[in-house]
Design an enzyme around this catalytic site. Structure first.
Site, PDB file in Angstrom:
ATOM      1  N   VAL A  31       4.351   1.212  11.660  1.00 20.61           N
ATOM      2  CA  VAL A  31       4.418  -0.195  11.247  1.00 20.61           C
ATOM      3  C   VAL A  31       4.158  -1.057  12.472  1.00 20.61           C
ATOM      4  O   VAL A  31       4.939  -1.035  13.434  1.00 20.61           O
ATOM      5  CB  VAL A  31       5.780  -0.524  10.605  1.00 20.61           C
ATOM      6  CG1 VAL A  31       5.870  -2.011  10.287  1.00 20.61           C
ATOM      7  CG2 VAL A  31       5.983   0.299   9.339  1.00 20.61           C
ATOM      8  N   GLU A  32       3.060  -1.775  12.450  1.00 17.77           N
ATOM      9  CA  GLU A  32       2.638  -2.608  13.574  1.00 17.77           C
ATOM     10  C   GLU A  32       2.904  -4.072  13.244  1.00 17.77           C
ATOM     11  O   GLU A  32       2.486  -4.568  12.197  1.00 17.77           O
ATOM     12  CB  GLU A  32       1.147  -2.410  13.864  1.00 17.77           C
ATOM     13  CG  GLU A  32       0.755  -1.007  14.284  1.00 17.77           C
ATOM     14  CD  GLU A  32       0.957  -0.767  15.764  1.00 17.77           C
ATOM     15  OE1 GLU A  32       1.316  -1.750  16.473  1.00 17.77           O
ATOM     16  OE2 GLU A  32       0.753   0.367  16.208  1.00 17.77           O
TER      17      GLU A  32
END
Length: 613
Positions: free
Chosen positions: A432-433
């Protein structure tokens, strides 16, 4: 009998030596070696030098100063006493020039602080240099320091040694300014340009108030002490200890069941926004909204995987100079114990984890997005691994579905999402960026700045959508059981509508490569320098290619043999739209129709039906 000599000292990075077979002795405190900026430092005149930051000899000395509850092992304490005299003779900041007293007091001698030195260029302009990651030559991106001025004025700060040439500063991001515990983006006249081939520079104006302490940082800081203070009432256990002797906590919610959800964060120290995401996720778990998630699964959270680098003020590596997110293929129990213990913990589970999420921050893109595993297009997991991203995009506009990447590039083969998906068959294995500072709202067509509350709300929304994904998975299992028993009362497949929508979006959207996307979003100056490549024909979309393949099949099946094709029937002629890339080649057999007017008209009619005039 303790040895009198020091352990083997390595010049710059320990990683290349370990590839050749050398392993450090963990009983010794980790030696801290930094890239020397003394050439620039000695060229500055004494009256211009206003600050020289600390450089500690080893990890034990650094942790004893910053952490109140730090307790080294007995072997480390005994060894430290035996070699204390010789270590003091090897201090890296001996013979470094001393800073002069100035009306502006710079300081970075605190936890997660990073400022190597600063000197005055003009009356109201200062050049600042960041300290690189320990035992490494690169990763100059994280800065965190404070200023106190004796008078009110506007100054210009130049942070001169960024290792990256592209940044969100070129797209509207500003440095984070902390005043009285409140962090917001601030500064005026932001300029981020390339200083030379190796370094870039950030320049901005800052207003100082007399006697007021102002903090300046790359992102909103989140220290190890702050994390321990937050999880103290939640109840935690010690997962393992880092090579420097720092405890890594782990939190477990719910009972051990068939489904396990693992969430980790802060494997890269400079991505402090991932810690704020983790805090929001943990708040959702302990709230009444997260009861269903805890009743039907076990949630394991490791809020900080790299506390050594966080304490030292590194941007990407641990104290040994290694990127921990590239060590998942073959982790070592002594040098990377946290990565080794994660894989061992997953091996002990009866079933592979239902979801594995590694939270990160991104320095080039805006918004929140997901990097997922790679599956072939004919596999059901090709669409199933995109369900969580689809749920997030429908829940909040800050999440950008099309910024995600579902393939593993060559330089990402040793990351967590690639190795854990490959070895343990975890379908929902994601990175998850979250952007370090900006998000774009398409409905309003504006770009906004991230704050602490925004990060925490995204973490809570992520927990909510993981719960929705778990509900769909439970219903899907019940649906499969009903199909096996052949019951008259059939349930509805909960994944059907989502998978159909994802497949439709994949066909209609023209997927761009990550490098092309970043190139399109780069600054105008970089675009002018590069040669613009213009395609002769537009790139066809995936739906057009599939339609063309179907038309080819129908063209081959509908066409009759030449001996039977005596009369022309438009219904029997395929309407295949020929690709513009390949020009029409007239066959040799068609030359015999040139002198015959009737046959020539038939040929023209056939060509017009194929789309050629």
């Amino acid at each position: 009998m303790l040895p009198e000599s020091l352990p083997i000292l390595k010049e710059l990075s320990l990683e290349m030596d370990m590839l050749n077979g050398w392993m450090p002795n963990i009983q010794y405190p980790i030696r801290l070696k930094f890239e020397m900026n003394d050439d620039m430092l000695w060229s500055v005149q004494r009256d211009q030098l206003v600050y020289v930051g600390p450089r500690y000899v080893d990890s034990m000395e650094m942790c004893q100063k910053y952490l109140n509850n730090y307790q080294p092992t007995k072997n480390q304490t005994d060894m430290m006493e035996a070699i204390q005299k010789k270590q003091r003779q090897l201090r890296l900041f001996i013979n470094r020039p001393q800073a002069q007293k100035h009306f502006i007091q710079f300081d970075s001698d605190f936890e997660s602080g990073n400022l190597d030195f600063a000197f005055q260029v003009r009356p109201n302009e200062y050049n600042c240099y960041m300290r690189c990651d320990s035992n490494s030559r690169s990763s100059h991106s994280w800065y965190h320091f404070s200023l106190v001025s004796e008078r009110t004025q506007i100054i210009k700060l130049n942070i001169c040694n960024f290792s990256k040439h592209r940044s969100l500063y070129q797209r509207g991001m500003r440095p984070y300014i902390g005043i009285n515990g409140i962090w917001k983006q601030g500064g005026d006249n932001i300029i981020f340009d390339q200083k030379n081939q190796r370094q870039s520079r950030l320049s901005f104006d800052l207003t100082l108030v007399k006697g007021q302490k102002i903090y300046v940082a790359y992102g909103v800081p989140y220290t190890y002490s702050q994390m321990m203070q937050f999880i103290q009432p939640l109840g935690y256990s010690i997962f393992t200890r880092t090579p420097a002797g720092i405890d890594i906590p782990i939190l477990q919610f719910g009972e051990a069941k068939k489904r396990t959800i693992i969430v980790t964060a802060r494997v890269h120290p400079g991505e402090s926004n991932s810690s704020h995401l983790m805090e929001g996720f943990l708040k959702y778990l302990i709230s009444p909204d997260g009861e269903y998630l805890l009743q039907n699964s076990q949630v394991i959270a490791i809020p900080m995987l790299n506390p050594d680098g966080v304490i030292a003020g590194n941007f990407r590596t641990c104290l040994q100079g290694m990127d921990l997110n590239r060590q998942f293929s073959n982790p070592d129990q002594n040098t990377t114990p946290q990565i080794y213990q994660i894989k061992r913990m997953i091996e002990k589970l009866k079933n592979p984890p239902f979801v594995y999420i590694d939270m990160h921050g991104h320095s080039l893109k805006k918004n929140l997005f997901i990097y997922g595993p790679e599956y072939p297009i004919f596999s059901l997991n090709y669409l199933k691994c995109r369900v969580l991203a689809k749920l997030m995009s429908e829940a909040t506009e800050i999440f950008r579905y099309w910024s995600g990447i579902w393939r593993v590039q060559p330089n990402k083969r040793n990351t967590a999402r690639a190795i854990l998906n490959q070895e343990f068959k975890i379908v929902n294995c994601f990175t998850v960026e979250c952007s370090n500072g900006l998000y774009y709202l398409g409905s309003q067509q504006i770009t906004k700045e991230f704050g602490i509350l925004d990060f925490q709300q995204l973490g809570q929304e992520l927990g909510k959508q993981i719960q929705n994904l778990l509900e769909k998975e439970i219903k899907y299992i019940e649906y499969q059981k009903d199909r096996l028993k052949n019951r008259k009362k059939k349930r509805i497949n909960p994944y059907t509508s989502l998978l159909q929508q994802i497949q439709k979006d994949e066909e209609e959207h023209q997927i761009q490569d990550e490098d092309e996307l970043l190139q399109s979003e780069s600054s105008e100056e970089e675009v002018k320098k590069k040669k613009i490549f213009v395609r002769k024909f537009p790139q066809p979309r995936q739906s057009q290619l599939r339609q063309e393949i179907e038309c080819r099949k129908s063209f081959v099946s509908d066409r009759k043999p030449r001996s039977q094709d005596k009369s022309l029937d438009k219904s029997q002629i395929s309407q295949r739209p020929f690709s513009p890339y390949t020009p029409f080649k007239r066959s040799v057999s068609s030359s015999r129709y040139v002198n015959c007017p009737t046959k020539q008209q038939q040929l023209k009619q056939r060509l017009s039906n194929y789309g050629f005039n």
